[in-house]
Design a protein around this motif. Structure first.
Motif, PDB file in Angstrom:
ATOM      1  N   LYS A 148     102.904 -29.082 -52.593  1.00  0.00           N
ATOM      2  CA  LYS A 148     104.208 -29.193 -51.940  1.00  0.00           C
ATOM      3  C   LYS A 148     104.229 -28.456 -50.604  1.00  0.00           C
ATOM      4  CE  LYS A 148     108.872 -28.905 -53.733  1.00  0.00           C
ATOM      5  NZ  LYS A 148     109.632 -28.403 -54.868  1.00  0.00           N
ATOM      6  N   TYR A 191     101.736 -36.927 -58.144  1.00  0.00           N
ATOM      7  CA  TYR A 191     102.453 -36.193 -57.097  1.00  0.00           C
ATOM      8  C   TYR A 191     102.339 -36.947 -55.761  1.00  0.00           C
ATOM      9  CZ  TYR A 191     103.904 -32.762 -53.734  1.00  0.00           C
ATOM     10  OH  TYR A 191     104.568 -32.158 -52.698  1.00  0.00           O
ATOM     11  N   SER A 195     105.407 -38.542 -53.689  1.00  0.00           N
ATOM     12  CA  SER A 195     105.819 -37.986 -52.398  1.00  0.00           C
ATOM     13  C   SER A 195     105.483 -38.882 -51.204  1.00  0.00           C
ATOM     14  CB  SER A 195     105.218 -36.595 -52.187  1.00  0.00           C
ATOM     15  OG  SER A 195     103.826 -36.667 -52.211  1.00  0.00           O
TER      16      SER A 195
END
Ligand code: PEP
Length: 249
Positions: A148, A191, A195
């Motif tokens: 992230k 992920y 994203s």
């Protein structure tokens, strides 16, 4: 289909005469089916010489780290533009040894990745948990935090590669079980898809790194969502590295 990448990280190993390893590696892989890309990240002092030697070779070169700036008063550092000028096409950022020895944070890793792109380099961004974090069942939390905070906006399969390297497996001869590798790689894949969207997220390479050796490469490289390897110690000897590459024959 993702074309796998087998990348060697020489770390702080290699002097001019190590060119023989590059020649041997080139001989060892030439004439074999090119089912994977091959990259060597030697110390930056050797990139230009190796680049001159490898003009007609499929072996590509990369740096092991870069500064976020292009020039300036940063004694001992190297700009991504310098790596590219020397003949590098890739740069590793966020290796755990940089995170530990140089106190690099996710934010620094993100800035270095952007700097690598500025210089036209493909970025191999490393993530991975410490032993204590795995024991405390925090692996996926750590990986999520690192992804992230260190993946920059604008990531695509052409400019970004993720390397999952459990810190406790680096240079120790220990490896996670294939089930554990599969779990983390699938987490990273999901992920990336959530994203960046399915198109980009499904096509970004995810390398496994941590004690990859000739005798375990085939098993590790056949785990779902493992799209190649980042290899330290076993990349120093051409014969061993060529055997790891042979996992893709
Ligand atoms: C590395 O340095 O990225 C690494 C994976 O090292 P080793 O293969 O020696 O564990």
């Amino acid at each position: 289909m993702i074309k796998p990448l087998v990348a060697g990280n020489w770390k702080m190993n290699g002097i001019a005469k190590s060119a023989t390893q590059i020649i041997n590696l080139n001989d060892g892989i030439s004439g074999r089916s090119a089912n994977c890309d091959v990259l060597i990240c030697p110390p930056s002092t050797l990139i230009m010489a190796f680049s001159n030697m490898l003009k007609d070779s499929p072996i590509m070169l990369g740096g092991q780290d870069c500064h976020k700036n292009e020039t300036g008063a940063h004694t001992g550092d190297i700009a991504p533009e310098m790596l590219s000028d020397a003949g590098a096409q890739y740069v590793i950022v966020g290796h755990s040894e940089r995170r530990m020895d140089h106190k690099e944070r996710d934010k620094d890793v993100c800035e270095k990745a952007q700097a690598g792109w500025r210089a036209g380099l493909k970025v191999i961004l490393c993530v991975g948990e410490l032993n204590g974090e795995r024991s405390a069942d925090l692996t996926l939390n750590v990986i999520e935090r690192q992804l992230k905070n260190s993946i920059p906006e604008g990531s695509t399969p052409e400019n970004l590669i993720i390397a999952y390297e459990p810190v406790w497996a680096i240079g120790t001869g220990l490896t996670p079980t294939t089930k554990d590798v599969e779990q983390v790689h699938s987490f990273i894949r999901n992920y990336l898809i959530s994203s960046l969207g399915a198109e980009k997220g499904s096509n970004i390479k995810i390398l496994y790194g941590g004690s990859v050796k000739p005798n375990n490469a085939k098993e590790l490289m056949s785990v779902p969502n493992v799209n190649g390897a980042l290899v330290g110690g076993a990349s120093l000897k051409a014969e061993d590295f060529a055997q790891i590459i042979a996992a893709y024959e």
